[in-house]
Design a protein around this motif. Structure first.
Motif, mmCIF file in Angstrom:
data_model
loop_
_atom_site.group_PDB
_atom_site.id
_atom_site.type_symbol
_atom_site.label_atom_id
_atom_site.label_comp_id
_atom_site.label_asym_id
_atom_site.label_seq_id
_atom_site.Cartn_x
_atom_site.Cartn_y
_atom_site.Cartn_z
ATOM 1 N N VAL A 299 0.982 -1.227 -0.115
ATOM 2 C CA VAL A 299 0.025 0.003 -0.081
ATOM 3 C C VAL A 299 1.057 1.224 0.088
ATOM 4 O O VAL A 299 0.633 2.207 -0.721
ATOM 5 C CB VAL A 299 -0.895 0.048 1.098
ATOM 6 N N THR A 300 2.000 1.166 1.042
ATOM 7 C CA THR A 300 2.998 2.361 0.885
ATOM 8 C C THR A 300 3.396 2.567 -0.427
ATOM 9 O O THR A 300 3.547 3.803 -1.098
ATOM 10 C CB THR A 300 3.878 2.215 1.908
ATOM 11 N N ARG A 301 3.910 1.707 -1.170
ATOM 12 C CA ARG A 301 4.608 1.469 -2.553
ATOM 13 C C ARG A 301 3.460 2.399 -3.799
ATOM 14 O O ARG A 301 3.945 3.035 -4.169
ATOM 15 C CB ARG A 301 4.918 0.257 -3.008
ATOM 16 N N LEU A 302 2.161 1.809 -3.469
ATOM 17 C CA LEU A 302 1.180 2.374 -4.309
ATOM 18 C C LEU A 302 0.982 3.740 -4.047
ATOM 19 O O LEU A 302 0.902 4.667 -5.033
ATOM 20 C CB LEU A 302 -0.090 1.567 -4.241
ATOM 21 N N GLU A 303 1.123 4.372 -2.754
ATOM 22 C CA GLU A 303 0.940 5.730 -2.273
ATOM 23 C C GLU A 303 2.091 6.453 -2.938
ATOM 24 O O GLU A 303 2.065 7.805 -3.512
ATOM 25 C CB GLU A 303 0.677 5.976 -0.784
ATOM 26 N N ARG B 172 12.588 2.519 -6.414
ATOM 27 C CA ARG B 172 13.293 1.587 -7.096
ATOM 28 C C ARG B 172 14.142 0.689 -6.163
ATOM 29 O O ARG B 172 14.295 -0.408 -6.196
ATOM 30 C CB ARG B 172 14.106 2.161 -8.240
ATOM 31 N N SER B 173 14.959 1.274 -5.484
ATOM 32 C CA SER B 173 15.967 0.527 -4.495
ATOM 33 C C SER B 173 15.329 -0.197 -3.367
ATOM 34 O O SER B 173 15.643 -1.574 -3.193
ATOM 35 C CB SER B 173 16.945 1.722 -3.669
ATOM 36 N N GLU B 174 14.184 0.255 -2.893
ATOM 37 C CA GLU B 174 13.365 -0.547 -2.094
ATOM 38 C C GLU B 174 12.803 -1.656 -2.386
ATOM 39 O O GLU B 174 12.736 -2.960 -1.899
ATOM 40 C CB GLU B 174 12.431 0.330 -1.207
ATOM 41 N N LEU B 175 12.306 -1.625 -3.654
ATOM 42 C CA LEU B 175 11.634 -2.954 -4.630
ATOM 43 C C LEU B 175 12.842 -3.725 -4.905
ATOM 44 O O LEU B 175 12.664 -4.911 -4.696
ATOM 45 C CB LEU B 175 10.839 -2.251 -5.586
ATOM 46 N N HIS C 36 1.222 -2.944 -12.266
ATOM 47 C CA HIS C 36 2.125 -3.922 -12.054
ATOM 48 C C HIS C 36 2.624 -3.992 -10.426
ATOM 49 O O HIS C 36 2.360 -5.228 -9.770
ATOM 50 C CB HIS C 36 3.614 -3.826 -12.476
ATOM 51 N N LEU C 37 2.452 -2.833 -9.780
ATOM 52 C CA LEU C 37 2.303 -2.882 -8.066
ATOM 53 C C LEU C 37 1.113 -3.609 -7.700
ATOM 54 O O LEU C 37 1.166 -4.445 -6.529
ATOM 55 C CB LEU C 37 2.709 -1.498 -7.686
ATOM 56 N N ARG D 3 1.033 -6.936 -5.423
ATOM 57 C CA ARG D 3 0.376 -7.184 -4.149
ATOM 58 C C ARG D 3 -0.685 -8.192 -4.055
ATOM 59 O O ARG D 3 -0.805 -8.977 -3.005
ATOM 60 C CB ARG D 3 -0.358 -5.786 -3.984
ATOM 61 N N LYS D 4 -1.310 -8.532 -5.281
ATOM 62 C CA LYS D 4 -2.265 -9.659 -5.275
ATOM 63 C C LYS D 4 -1.547 -10.777 -5.301
ATOM 64 O O LYS D 4 -1.850 -11.945 -4.321
ATOM 65 C CB LYS D 4 -3.128 -9.450 -6.539
#
Length: 226
Positions: free
Chosen positions: A66-70, A117-120, A189-190, A194-195
């Motif tokens: 959710v944070t990544r989507l935000e 990008r680095s976090e992912l 894609h995020l 997540r799904k």
């Protein structure tokens, strides 16, 4: 028959029957039941711990997605701030000021894009991260093209070519739309990843719940034994 003969016959005769102690047999039964109780309690605690950890991991992992989507939504707003000076130059005609605004907004955008990008890259399994990393490269490519178009707008303004300037606004607007579409692809894609993550956690939970049948059987055996 002499005393010596009777003694020898007594020694060579059948041994005296041994007395069995029922208490020893019941002790073994009690030890077996105690082992079943310990096993049942241990499995129950282990299963409960695994379920709690799985639920905790699912909640934390979902929060990360959710944070990544935000953050992706914020990148769209940042892209708008990068694009704005290319439109505002029509009214301000102040190339140095609009260039400074654009460069500051671009720096913020690039830093946020790099952090996400680095976090992912660090926290998402490589086989799941591939489409996301491709999206980041595409976003960067589209942003570079937008910057080139904005630079053209600034150059035309600086040279006083205002007739050509208005014709350049449309390509710049399309370039901004391309950046937003690239970010939409990343966002899509995020959501898909997540799904996948949530489905994997549900599968783990279902696998653990199947052990409840074994635990129930042990409880029944223990109760019957008692």
């Amino acid at each position: 028959m002499s005393y010596t003969t009777r003694s020898s016959a007594s020694r060579d005769g059948p041994p005296a029957p041994q007395v069995r102690h029922p208490l020893m047999k019941w002790n073994r039964v009690y030890f077996l039941l105690a082992a079943f109780v310990v096993l049942t309690v241990s499995l129950s605690l282990f299963l409960n711990h695994q379920l709690v950890e799985t639920n905790k991991r699912t909640v934390l992992g979902n929060f990360q997605w959710v944070t990544r989507l935000e953050q992706c939504d914020k990148l769209s707003k940042m892209a708008g701030q990068v694009n704005a000076p290319g439109n505002d130059i029509l009214s301000s005609r102040d190339v140095p000021a609009e260039t400074s605004r654009r460069n500051g907004a671009l720096s913020v955008f690039d830093q946020a894009l790099s952090v996400l990008r680095s976090e992912l890259s660090q926290n998402v399994p490589p086989h799941n991260a591939v489409p996301l990393l491709n999206d980041f490269s595409f976003v960067k490519q589209q942003m570079d093209e937008l910057i080139a178009q904005i630079n053209t707008v600034f150059s035309l303004t600086r040279d006083g070519k205002f007739d050509q300037l208005r014709s350049q606004i449309a390509p710049t607007s399309h370039g901004y739309d391309d950046v937003l579409r690239a970010l939409d692809s990343l966002r899509s894609h995020l959501r898909a990843q997540r799904k996948v993550y949530l489905e994997e956690q549900i599968s783990v939970t279902n696998a653990l719940q199947r052990y409840e049948w074994l635990l129930s059987l042990l409880v029944v055996v223990t109760v019957i034994g008692i």
